[in-house]
Write an enzyme that holds these catalytic residues in place. Structure first.
Site, PDB file in Angstrom:
ATOM      1  N   SER A 239       7.112  -5.513   0.179  1.00  0.00           N
ATOM      2  CA  SER A 239       7.314  -6.960   0.287  1.00  0.00           C
ATOM      3  C   SER A 239       8.599  -7.364  -0.439  1.00  0.00           C
ATOM      4  CB  SER A 239       6.077  -7.689  -0.253  1.00  0.00           C
ATOM      5  OG  SER A 239       6.089  -9.050   0.101  1.00  0.00           O
TER       6      SER A 239
ATOM      7  N   ASP B 276       2.513  -8.975  10.825  1.00  0.00           N
ATOM      8  CA  ASP B 276       3.164  -9.420   9.589  1.00  0.00           C
ATOM      9  C   ASP B 276       4.316 -10.336   9.953  1.00  0.00           C
ATOM     10  OD1 ASP B 276       4.330  -9.729   7.098  1.00  0.00           O
ATOM     11  OD2 ASP B 276       5.007  -7.642   6.945  1.00  0.00           O
TER      12      ASP B 276
ATOM     13  N   HIS C 215       0.440  -8.001   6.638  1.00  0.00           N
ATOM     14  CA  HIS C 215       1.120  -7.998   5.347  1.00  0.00           C
ATOM     15  C   HIS C 215       0.108  -7.786   4.221  1.00  0.00           C
ATOM     16  CE1 HIS C 215       4.782  -8.772   3.054  1.00  0.00           C
ATOM     17  NE2 HIS C 215       3.978  -9.278   2.127  1.00  0.00           N
TER      18      HIS C 215
END
Length: 409
Positions: free
Chosen positions: A199, A353, A383
């Site tokens: 991320s 995501d 995600h």
């Protein structure tokens, strides 16, 4: 004594009622706003996971309640609950907390003897630049070190909003340089150091790699591993940003909100930034070569994608958001001369995501610049799914994990 007891019971009742209301709000919010596509396996499990995120202990709503009652700040509460319980000693690892040039790190070294110097991996955690820590990623880093038989360094970079951008990038770069210079002291080959993160940790890893290859007379990292990274703040209407705008665990508006808070900017411009009003025409033309829906394979546009009409530019919005166009924030915008010098790259993306297309666009840029890329796409992933490795009792073996498939052999 009776007064103290009365005050205590009243406070407890307020907390119970407040937490009940928050749980009810979370269920309503989840059912109203979350949009889980039909291709996701076990959608109920994803709903439940998201409910736990927004209504369980690590939740901003509970933090706000405690902040108003004067117990602690909202951010501190979320960070505390994310850290979880301290894990017991690992029989297969030596684990030490150290300082690399005043940057806190946690070092994981396999206990088993090695015939030679080991591979090293620097891990930069996710958490929207404001959350996440060495402790909250302890289970993941133990897993990587134990299963890959590598020395892992988890970096505890400073967090926003207490520490301004680009403090987070500088801490990660400082720790990386220190480790690469002293790698042999930890039984690591300095030519076999990997920079990795998930991320925003993937964002930081990409920016750190670009900075390292720009340094003269300094060894290049062996590889970079970017796990569903966010890499640009130019276009929030790419296919994945439209298709997955309300797919848990990360909504499109949450991405922009985190970006603005990271930069210590007024979130009132969120809608303007989403529409692209912060990007001058000359920048749109320059960066349009790299950040463009045309560079996304057609197979990723089938599901609910519509080309976005350009919006009018605003000087005022640009002044607020312009740090987001710097390469330390948006590594996808780096010049070709930098990208072409990057090491072997491993990129993981997830179909559901919102950040998927950032990874796809960077993959294309790297390949167009002659950089070898190994791409792993999780067709039913979302995600945060990589962090399932943190869950106790996970049945996902190392050989079947996404990271093993991406790890340099």
């Amino acid at each position: 004594m009776e007064l103290a007891y009365s005050l205590f019971t009243t406070a407890a009742e307020i907390l119970i009622v407040s937490f009940t209301l928050v749980a009810a709000w979370a269920i309503f919010y989840e059912l109203t706003y979350s949009k889980i596509p039909p291709g996701v396996e076990q959608p109920g499990k994803l709903h439940l996971g998201h409910l736990q995120l927004i209504s369980g202990l690590p939740c901003s709503k509970q933090g706000k309640i405690l902040e108003r009652l004067g117990f602690c700040s909202e951010i501190d509460f979320i960070r505390y609950t994310q850290d979880g319980k301290k894990l017991p000693e690992d029989p297969k690892l030596f684990i030490k907390d150290l300082q690399f040039e005043d940057v806190p790190v946690r070092l994981y070294q396999p206990r088993a003897p090695s015939e030679g110097l080991r591979r090293g991996l620097i891990y930069l955690h996710g958490g929207g630049w404001m959350f996440g820590s060495i402790n909250s990623y302890d289970r993941v880093c133990r897993y990587i070190a134990r299963e890959s038989e590598s020395v892992v360094v988890s970096v505890g970079y400073r967090l926003a909003p207490e520490h301004k951008y680009p403090s987070q990038f500088r801490d990660c770069l400082t720790a990386s340089i220190h480790f690469m210079k002293t790698a042999e002291d930890y039984g690591v080959d300095s030519a076999c150091v990997i920079i990795s993160g998930d991320s925003v940790g993937g964002n930081l890893a990409a920016a750190v790699c670009q900075a390292l290859v720009s340094r003269s007379n300094f060894p290049k990292p062996l590889a970079q591993i970017l796990i569903y990274p966010g890499l640009q703040a130019i276009d929030f209407y790419l296919p994945s940003y439209q298709q997955n705008c309300a797919v848990p665990l990360l909504y499109r508006e949450h991405v922009i909100n985190c970006c603005l808070k990271y930069l210590e900017k007024d979130v009132s411009v969120l809608e303007n930034v989403m529409e692209g009003s912060h990007v001058p025409l000359d920048m749109k033309l320059k960066y349009g070569r790299w950040v463009n829906p045309d560079n996304i394979p057609e197979e990723f546009k089938i599901r609910s994608y519509k080309p976005h009409l350009p919006t009018s530019y605003s000087d005022e919005v640009y002044e607020v958001a312009k740090p987001a166009l710097e390469t330390t924030f948006s590594p996808l915008l780096a010049e070709d001369s930098i990208v072409s010098r990057l090491p072997l790259s491993y990129i993981l993306t997830c179909e559901y995501d919102v950040l998927r297309d950032d990874g796809l666009l960077y993959k294309k840029r790297l390949e167009d610049s002659g950089v070898p890329v190994t791409w792993y796409h999780v067709k039913d992933g979302f995600h945060g799914s990589w962090l399932a490795l943190q869950e106790p009792g996970s049945k996902l073996s190392w050989r079947h994990s996404p990271l093993h498939k991406m790890f340099p052999q």
